[in-house]
Design an enzyme around this catalytic site. Structure first.
Site, PDB file in Angstrom:
ATOM      1  N   HIS A 156      -9.522   0.798   5.506  1.00  0.00           N
ATOM      2  CA  HIS A 156      -9.202  -0.247   4.533  1.00  0.00           C
ATOM      3  C   HIS A 156      -7.930   0.102   3.746  1.00  0.00           C
ATOM      4  O   HIS A 156      -6.996  -0.701   3.657  1.00  0.00           O
ATOM      5  CB  HIS A 156     -10.394  -0.433   3.583  1.00  0.00           C
ATOM      6  N   GLU A 157      -7.889   1.310   3.196  1.00  0.00           N
ATOM      7  CA  GLU A 157      -6.740   1.689   2.361  1.00  0.00           C
ATOM      8  C   GLU A 157      -5.454   1.747   3.179  1.00  0.00           C
ATOM      9  O   GLU A 157      -4.399   1.355   2.697  1.00  0.00           O
ATOM     10  CB  GLU A 157      -6.997   3.035   1.661  1.00  0.00           C
ATOM     11  N   HIS A 195      -3.780  -1.477   3.345  1.00  0.00           N
ATOM     12  CA  HIS A 195      -2.881  -1.726   2.203  1.00  0.00           C
ATOM     13  C   HIS A 195      -1.563  -0.967   2.398  1.00  0.00           C
ATOM     14  O   HIS A 195      -0.489  -1.493   2.117  1.00  0.00           O
ATOM     15  CB  HIS A 195      -3.505  -1.240   0.890  1.00  0.00           C
ATOM     16  N   HIS A 229      -6.199  -8.048   0.276  1.00  0.00           N
ATOM     17  CA  HIS A 229      -7.623  -8.230   0.534  1.00  0.00           C
ATOM     18  C   HIS A 229      -7.897  -9.534   1.270  1.00  0.00           C
ATOM     19  O   HIS A 229      -7.200 -10.525   1.084  1.00  0.00           O
ATOM     20  CB  HIS A 229      -8.409  -8.192  -0.784  1.00  0.00           C
TER      21      HIS A 229
HETATM   22 ZN   LIG Z   1      -8.411  -2.749  -0.974  1.00  0.00          ZN
END
Ligand SMILES: [Zn+2]
Ligand SMILES: [Zn+2]
Length: 273
Positions: free
Chosen positions: A220-221, A224, A230
């Site tokens: 997930h990170e 980014h 998101h």
């Molecule tokens: Zn996030």
């Protein structure tokens, strides 16, 4: 007597919360600390996202949150929203401040470097070797889909610096102990850009025991770090709240793949099935 006390208590609660925040509350006894937590959450994760001078009220932010999670847009706090607010999550906001410049930052080089600068405590379930393996696996999940190559550096400054930290750690977003915010990462760019930070106070695991699955959060990170925001799709890895997943069958969602390919294009070699 007991009924009267209860009635009075209810009246006082209703009075104090209606003074603090008119309009927002659905009928029912919401307590003051819950209001404060909700305000704090909305201020952290929902900027108004509006173009003009529309009032930046908590009601507007609540509506933004309801819109993001696909809920009826009432501008009123209810138990469902409070439940979402209590889930462990990523520290990156869901709705960011309105910017007049459309920007989707991304890496322009085909080779992006990363370096793991610190680790969780050795007493936890996740050894440095496992962290290295899991980070490589997380990068691989993304690089299977896009024409980027991720190269690990052992020294010096890499594009994506990865580390574990506790509390205040030199950026504007201090960590908060176990639970709540698990990690955050910065969009591509110089300096802090692309860097991914994980809360050292979480109980990180490789998915084989109870705790926070590091593969899920790292993937997930790094999303980014590559430029993704998101997603409102609960099947996407870029969904903001954390759910326990099975590491064995863990993969990107369709929404993640479409998002990352929009930024970088598709991978054309044999690694892509
Ligand atoms: Zn996030
Ligand atoms: Zn940080």
């Amino acid at each position: 007597m007991a009924a009267l006390q209860l009635f009075l208590l209810g009246a006082v609660c209703l009075l104090s919360s209606s003074l603090a925040l008119p309009l927002l509350q659905e009928a029912g006894g919401m307590k003051e600390p819950q209001w404060e937590q909700a305000q704090d959450y909305l201020k952290r994760f929902y900027f108004h996202g509006l173009k003009s001078k529309e009032v930046d009220s908590l009601e507007t932010r609540l509506k933004e949150m309801q819109k993001f999670f696909g809920l009826p847009i009432t501008g009123r706090l209810n138990s469902h929203l409070i439940e979402i607010m209590h889930k462990p999550r990523c520290g990156v906001p869901d709705v960011t401040e309105y910017s007049p410049l459309p920007s989707s930052p991304k890496w322009t080089s085909r080779v992006v470097t990363y370096r793991i600068v610190s680790y969780p405590f050795p007493t936890q379930n996740l050894s440095p070797v496992r962290v290295d393996q899991i980070v490589a696996k997380a990068f691989n999940l993304w690089s299977k889909e896009i024409p980027l190559h991720f190269k690990r550096l052992r020294l010096g400054i890499a594009d994506i610096m990865i580390g574990f930290a506790r509390g205040a750690h030199g950026d504007a977003s201090p960590f908060d102990g176990p639970g709540n915010t698990l990690a955050h990462a910065f969009p591509p760019g110089p300096g802090l850009g692309g860097d991914a930070h994980f809360d050292k106070d979480e109980h990180w695991t490789d998915g084989s025991s109870l705790g926070i699955n590091f593969l899920y959060v790292a993937t997930h990170e790094l999303g980014h770090s590559l430029g993704l925001d998101h997603s409102s799709d609960p099947n996407a890895v870029m969904y903001p709240t954390y759910e326990h997943v099975d590491s064995q069958n863990f993969k990107l969602g369709q929404d993640d793949i479409e998002g990352i390919q929009k930024l970088y294009g598709e991978r054309s070699d044999s690694r892509k099935r």
